[in-house]
Design a protein around this motif. Structure first.
Motif, mmCIF file in Angstrom:
data_model
loop_
_atom_site.group_PDB
_atom_site.id
_atom_site.type_symbol
_atom_site.label_atom_id
_atom_site.label_comp_id
_atom_site.label_asym_id
_atom_site.label_seq_id
_atom_site.Cartn_x
_atom_site.Cartn_y
_atom_site.Cartn_z
ATOM 1 N N GLN A 32 0.823 -1.196 0.000
ATOM 2 C CA GLN A 32 0.000 0.000 0.000
ATOM 3 C C GLN A 32 0.858 1.246 0.000
ATOM 4 O O GLN A 32 1.974 1.249 0.499
ATOM 5 C CB GLN A 32 -0.917 0.023 1.230
ATOM 6 C CG GLN A 32 -1.983 -1.030 1.185
ATOM 7 C CD GLN A 32 -2.885 -0.963 2.409
ATOM 8 O OE1 GLN A 32 -2.807 -0.041 3.209
ATOM 9 N NE2 GLN A 32 -3.751 -1.932 2.547
ATOM 10 N N GLY A 33 0.320 2.296 -0.558
ATOM 11 C CA GLY A 33 0.995 3.580 -0.540
ATOM 12 C C GLY A 33 -0.046 4.679 -0.512
ATOM 13 O O GLY A 33 -1.237 4.429 -0.665
ATOM 14 N N ARG A 34 0.415 5.867 -0.298
ATOM 15 C CA ARG A 34 -0.488 7.017 -0.282
ATOM 16 C C ARG A 34 -0.099 7.967 -1.394
ATOM 17 O O ARG A 34 1.088 8.211 -1.620
ATOM 18 C CB ARG A 34 -0.421 7.747 1.052
ATOM 19 C CG ARG A 34 -1.054 6.988 2.179
ATOM 20 C CD ARG A 34 -1.180 7.909 3.393
ATOM 21 N NE ARG A 34 -1.821 7.244 4.478
ATOM 22 C CZ ARG A 34 -3.138 7.205 4.665
ATOM 23 N NH1 ARG A 34 -3.930 7.816 3.827
ATOM 24 N NH2 ARG A 34 -3.660 6.578 5.693
ATOM 25 N N LEU A 35 -1.089 8.493 -2.036
ATOM 26 C CA LEU A 35 -0.884 9.519 -3.052
ATOM 27 C C LEU A 35 -1.454 10.815 -2.526
ATOM 28 O O LEU A 35 -2.395 10.814 -1.737
ATOM 29 C CB LEU A 35 -1.588 9.128 -4.357
ATOM 30 C CG LEU A 35 -1.144 7.818 -5.000
ATOM 31 C CD1 LEU A 35 -1.995 7.518 -6.222
ATOM 32 C CD2 LEU A 35 0.319 7.878 -5.381
ATOM 33 N N GLY A 36 -0.882 11.900 -2.971
ATOM 34 C CA GLY A 36 -1.352 13.204 -2.538
ATOM 35 C C GLY A 36 -1.645 14.086 -3.731
ATOM 36 O O GLY A 36 -1.581 13.655 -4.880
ATOM 37 N N PRO A 37 -1.963 15.342 -3.459
ATOM 38 C CA PRO A 37 -2.263 16.284 -4.541
ATOM 39 C C PRO A 37 -1.135 16.310 -5.576
ATOM 40 O O PRO A 37 0.042 16.361 -5.238
ATOM 41 C CB PRO A 37 -2.372 17.633 -3.818
ATOM 42 C CG PRO A 37 -2.749 17.268 -2.413
ATOM 43 C CD PRO A 37 -2.046 15.965 -2.137
ATOM 44 N N THR A 51 -4.587 -1.091 -7.974
ATOM 45 C CA THR A 51 -5.931 -0.561 -7.763
ATOM 46 C C THR A 51 -5.807 0.593 -6.787
ATOM 47 O O THR A 51 -5.050 0.511 -5.822
ATOM 48 C CB THR A 51 -6.852 -1.653 -7.176
ATOM 49 O OG1 THR A 51 -6.934 -2.720 -8.115
ATOM 50 C CG2 THR A 51 -8.238 -1.110 -6.894
ATOM 51 N N VAL A 52 -6.541 1.644 -7.042
ATOM 52 C CA VAL A 52 -6.505 2.820 -6.182
ATOM 53 C C VAL A 52 -7.880 2.999 -5.552
ATOM 54 O O VAL A 52 -8.897 2.934 -6.242
ATOM 55 C CB VAL A 52 -6.120 4.076 -6.998
ATOM 56 C CG1 VAL A 52 -6.180 5.317 -6.129
ATOM 57 C CG2 VAL A 52 -4.743 3.902 -7.604
ATOM 58 N N VAL A 53 -7.874 3.223 -4.250
ATOM 59 C CA VAL A 53 -9.110 3.474 -3.517
ATOM 60 C C VAL A 53 -8.940 4.788 -2.768
ATOM 61 O O VAL A 53 -7.980 4.958 -2.011
ATOM 62 C CB VAL A 53 -9.408 2.335 -2.508
ATOM 63 C CG1 VAL A 53 -10.649 2.643 -1.695
ATOM 64 C CG2 VAL A 53 -9.539 1.004 -3.236
ATOM 65 N N ALA A 54 -9.856 5.718 -2.997
ATOM 66 C CA ALA A 54 -9.782 7.027 -2.328
ATOM 67 C C ALA A 54 -10.349 6.927 -0.911
ATOM 68 O O ALA A 54 -11.378 6.299 -0.684
ATOM 69 C CB ALA A 54 -10.561 8.057 -3.127
ATOM 70 N N GLU A 55 -9.654 7.557 0.021
ATOM 71 C CA GLU A 55 -10.133 7.611 1.405
ATOM 72 C C GLU A 55 -11.027 8.822 1.639
ATOM 73 O O GLU A 55 -11.741 8.890 2.623
ATOM 74 C CB GLU A 55 -8.950 7.666 2.364
ATOM 75 C CG GLU A 55 -8.101 6.416 2.339
ATOM 76 C CD GLU A 55 -6.891 6.521 3.253
ATOM 77 O OE1 GLU A 55 -6.447 7.654 3.542
ATOM 78 O OE2 GLU A 55 -6.383 5.474 3.664
ATOM 79 N N THR A 56 -10.940 9.798 0.742
ATOM 80 C CA THR A 56 -11.730 11.025 0.838
ATOM 81 C C THR A 56 -12.247 11.368 -0.557
ATOM 82 O O THR A 56 -11.867 10.725 -1.542
ATOM 83 C CB THR A 56 -10.866 12.195 1.339
ATOM 84 O OG1 THR A 56 -9.837 12.449 0.384
ATOM 85 C CG2 THR A 56 -10.255 11.910 2.701
#
Length: 78
Positions: free
Chosen positions: A7-12, A30-35
């Motif tokens: 897993q990783g986090r993407l930002g603006p 696969t990307v899942v948005a948390e917000t």
């Protein structure tokens, strides 16, 4: 479910899906948005046009892709 190591986090300003646009292979993530988010979807033809017309975009890809490969190689489940 994806292991925490994968897993990783993407930002603006971050991007995903570029590998599939480059090599025509199926997506590898696969990307899942948390917000709530806003995304820009770019098809393959327009992607290549952007790479030619926006050198900064090409530079960003060339810097980011090797970093992601190295991170994947060094992850415990690689």
């Amino acid at each position: 479910e994806v292991s925490e190591q994968k897993q990783g986090r993407l930002g603006p300003g971050d991007f995903f899906g570029e590998m599939s646009l480059l090599d025509r292979e199926p997506r590898s993530a696969t990307v899942v948005a948390e917000t709530g988010i806003r995304v820009l979807v770019i098809d393959r033809r327009n992607f290549w046009t952007l790479l030619v017309e926006v050198p900064r975009l090409t530079h960003g890809l060339l810097v980011t892709l090797p970093r992601r490969v190295r991170q994947a190689e060094h992850s415990p489940n690689a």
